[in-house]
Design a protein around this motif. Structure first.
Motif, mmCIF file in Angstrom:
data_model
loop_
_atom_site.group_PDB
_atom_site.id
_atom_site.type_symbol
_atom_site.label_atom_id
_atom_site.label_comp_id
_atom_site.label_asym_id
_atom_site.label_seq_id
_atom_site.Cartn_x
_atom_site.Cartn_y
_atom_site.Cartn_z
ATOM 1 N N GLN A 60 0.843 -1.196 0.000
ATOM 2 C CA GLN A 60 0.000 0.000 0.000
ATOM 3 C C GLN A 60 0.878 1.245 0.000
ATOM 4 O OE1 GLN A 60 -2.756 0.386 3.278
ATOM 5 N NE2 GLN A 60 -4.061 1.766 2.095
ATOM 6 N N ALA A 61 0.676 2.092 -0.989
ATOM 7 C CA ALA A 61 1.457 3.332 -1.075
ATOM 8 C C ALA A 61 0.725 4.321 -1.968
ATOM 9 C CB ALA A 61 2.845 3.054 -1.661
ATOM 10 N N ASP A 62 0.948 5.582 -1.691
ATOM 11 C CA ASP A 62 0.412 6.647 -2.539
ATOM 12 C C ASP A 62 1.422 6.892 -3.655
ATOM 13 O OD1 ASP A 62 -0.339 9.114 -3.636
ATOM 14 O OD2 ASP A 62 -1.158 9.815 -1.733
ATOM 15 N N SER A 63 0.943 6.945 -4.883
ATOM 16 C CA SER A 63 1.861 7.102 -6.028
ATOM 17 C C SER A 63 2.613 8.432 -5.980
ATOM 18 C CB SER A 63 1.083 6.980 -7.343
ATOM 19 O OG SER A 63 0.062 7.954 -7.413
ATOM 20 N N THR A 64 2.161 9.355 -5.131
ATOM 21 C CA THR A 64 2.866 10.638 -5.035
ATOM 22 C C THR A 64 3.946 10.618 -3.944
ATOM 23 O OG1 THR A 64 1.285 11.557 -3.446
ATOM 24 C CG2 THR A 64 0.802 11.901 -5.775
ATOM 25 N N ALA A 65 4.047 9.497 -3.209
ATOM 26 C CA ALA A 65 5.052 9.385 -2.124
ATOM 27 C C ALA A 65 5.461 7.917 -2.015
ATOM 28 C CB ALA A 65 4.464 9.887 -0.808
ATOM 29 N N LEU A 66 6.300 7.482 -2.921
ATOM 30 C CA LEU A 66 6.635 6.055 -3.018
ATOM 31 C C LEU A 66 7.766 5.667 -2.071
ATOM 32 C CD1 LEU A 66 6.564 5.880 -6.935
ATOM 33 C CD2 LEU A 66 4.844 4.930 -5.376
ATOM 34 N N PRO A 67 7.702 4.454 -1.521
ATOM 35 C CA PRO A 67 8.778 3.991 -0.639
ATOM 36 C C PRO A 67 9.967 3.466 -1.452
ATOM 37 C CG PRO A 67 7.036 2.359 -0.740
ATOM 38 C CD PRO A 67 6.578 3.488 -1.602
ATOM 39 N N LEU A 68 10.507 4.317 -2.303
ATOM 40 C CA LEU A 68 11.650 3.960 -3.158
ATOM 41 C C LEU A 68 12.677 5.081 -3.074
ATOM 42 C CD1 LEU A 68 9.796 2.812 -6.446
ATOM 43 C CD2 LEU A 68 10.921 1.316 -4.786
ATOM 44 N N GLY A 69 13.941 4.714 -3.212
ATOM 45 C CA GLY A 69 15.003 5.709 -3.160
ATOM 46 C C GLY A 69 15.058 6.541 -4.438
ATOM 47 N N GLY A 70 15.718 7.667 -4.356
ATOM 48 C CA GLY A 70 15.890 8.531 -5.524
ATOM 49 C C GLY A 70 16.718 7.840 -6.596
ATOM 50 N N GLU A 71 16.319 7.990 -7.846
ATOM 51 C CA GLU A 71 17.023 7.426 -9.010
ATOM 52 C C GLU A 71 17.371 5.951 -8.789
ATOM 53 O OE1 GLU A 71 20.002 9.938 -10.793
ATOM 54 O OE2 GLU A 71 19.104 11.721 -9.894
ATOM 55 N N SER A 113 -3.942 17.342 -9.753
ATOM 56 C CA SER A 113 -3.016 17.327 -8.629
ATOM 57 C C SER A 113 -2.406 15.923 -8.432
ATOM 58 C CB SER A 113 -3.793 17.825 -7.417
ATOM 59 O OG SER A 113 -3.282 17.337 -6.272
ATOM 60 N N HIS A 114 -3.225 14.877 -8.582
ATOM 61 C CA HIS A 114 -2.703 13.509 -8.442
ATOM 62 C C HIS A 114 -1.713 13.195 -9.572
ATOM 63 C CE1 HIS A 114 -3.373 8.906 -8.644
ATOM 64 N NE2 HIS A 114 -2.348 9.187 -7.884
ATOM 65 N N TYR A 115 -2.059 13.567 -10.791
ATOM 66 C CA TYR A 115 -1.178 13.263 -11.933
ATOM 67 C C TYR A 115 0.155 14.014 -11.789
ATOM 68 C CZ TYR A 115 -4.907 10.945 -14.734
ATOM 69 O OH TYR A 115 -5.880 10.099 -15.197
ATOM 70 N N ILE A 116 0.081 15.294 -11.463
ATOM 71 C CA ILE A 116 1.322 16.081 -11.369
ATOM 72 C C ILE A 116 2.184 15.568 -10.205
ATOM 73 C CG2 ILE A 116 2.272 18.371 -10.833
ATOM 74 C CD1 ILE A 116 -0.029 19.594 -12.416
ATOM 75 N N GLY A 117 1.533 15.257 -9.066
ATOM 76 C CA GLY A 117 2.283 14.738 -7.915
ATOM 77 C C GLY A 117 3.006 13.438 -8.264
ATOM 78 N N THR A 118 2.346 12.597 -9.049
ATOM 79 C CA THR A 118 2.955 11.308 -9.405
ATOM 80 C C THR A 118 4.055 11.500 -10.453
ATOM 81 O OG1 THR A 118 0.871 10.205 -8.905
ATOM 82 C CG2 THR A 118 2.469 8.962 -10.212
ATOM 83 N N ILE A 119 3.850 12.412 -11.387
ATOM 84 C CA ILE A 119 4.906 12.682 -12.378
ATOM 85 C C ILE A 119 6.168 13.178 -11.664
ATOM 86 C CG2 ILE A 119 5.564 14.233 -14.278
ATOM 87 C CD1 ILE A 119 2.543 14.059 -15.168
ATOM 88 N N LYS A 120 5.990 14.055 -10.688
ATOM 89 C CA LYS A 120 7.155 14.565 -9.932
ATOM 90 C C LYS A 120 7.835 13.432 -9.158
ATOM 91 C CE LYS A 120 5.745 19.356 -9.258
ATOM 92 N NZ LYS A 120 5.037 20.282 -8.399
ATOM 93 N N GLU A 121 7.010 12.557 -8.575
ATOM 94 C CA GLU A 121 7.568 11.438 -7.811
ATOM 95 C C GLU A 121 8.277 10.451 -8.743
ATOM 96 O OE1 GLU A 121 8.257 11.222 -4.927
ATOM 97 O OE2 GLU A 121 7.958 9.251 -4.030
#
Ligand SMILES: C[S@@+](CC[C@H](N)C(=O)[O-])C[C@H]1O[C@@H](n2cnc3c(N)ncnc32)[C@H](O)[C@@H]1O
Length: 199
Positions: A60-71, A113-121
């Protein structure tokens, strides 16, 4: 040699074409995994996320705040809801993230807002030249045409470049608001798979 085409009635065929063209053996992550309909005939991604914790086989995770490291990953799939005026998404306190169902948004700016947040993430977690596949559909909201596939390309500008675009015509009737009266807009009968490369 088989020529891979930009239009298909089969979304799995489109995903396989994207994998071939982008040299992807297995997607690293799907951030809106749902029921995993994309992976009936394709290996499931290593990371399978969804906001809905009741689904099987997902974290379970929000696509705008993923539990993954940068790059940290090289490919990602994003298949968000595309409908607006979905009342169920307003249950709870009216906040999409807190809603009990995640099938759509109430207003178009919530979708935005959801699409832009996920694109940034996605830009944060993908390596340079990493691939983000976005499935989206244009909609009429409040008597106005929202060309979501063009909006997505614009929202991603400066973070991603458009590498490829596929069209998936609907086999069946697409959902639409049940309005009476004279038709003013063409019924949207197709969706898109956008292939975006991280800059
Ligand atoms: C169109 S469905 C995905 C269908 C999936 N591709 C399949 O084939 O089964 C959209 C999914 O996005 C999820 N979702 C909605 N908002 C989300 C968010 N903020 N973060 C992660 N997932 C979300 C929903 O729970 C839903 O499962």
């Amino acid at each position: 040699m088989t020529v891979l085409r930009s239009v298909s009635y089969d979304q799995i065929e489109i995903l396989k074409s994207i994998m071939t063209l982008c040299k992807i053996d297995r997607f690293c992550a799907d951030v809106t995994y749902g029921n995993g309909g994309f992976y009936k005939d394709i290996e499931k991604p290593e990371h399978r996320f969804d906001l809905d914790g009741d689904l099987d086989g997902i974290t379970q995770a929000d696509s705008t705040a993923l539990p993954l490291g940068g790059e940290s990953i090289s490919s990602l799939v994003f298949d968000p809801p595309f409908l607006t005026y979905v009342r169920a998404a307003r249950e709870g306190n009216g906040n999409m993230v807190m809603a009990k169902r995640f099938a759509g948004y109430w207003r178009y700016d919530e979708l935005e807002s959801h699409y832009i947040g996920t694109i940034k993430e996605a830009h944060r977690v993908l390596k340079k030249k990493g691939i983000m596949v976005i499935k989206c559909q244009d909609i009429i909201h409040n008597h106005k045409m929202h060309c979501t596939h063009v909006n997505v390309i614009n929202w991603a500008a400066g973070m991603f470049r458009l590498k490829d675009l596929f069209v998936l015509p609907a086999k069946h009737r697409m959902p639409s608001p049940n309005r009476k009266g004279v038709q003013k807009h063409a019924r949207v009968f197709h969706s898109y798979f956008l292939v975006l490369e991280r800059l």
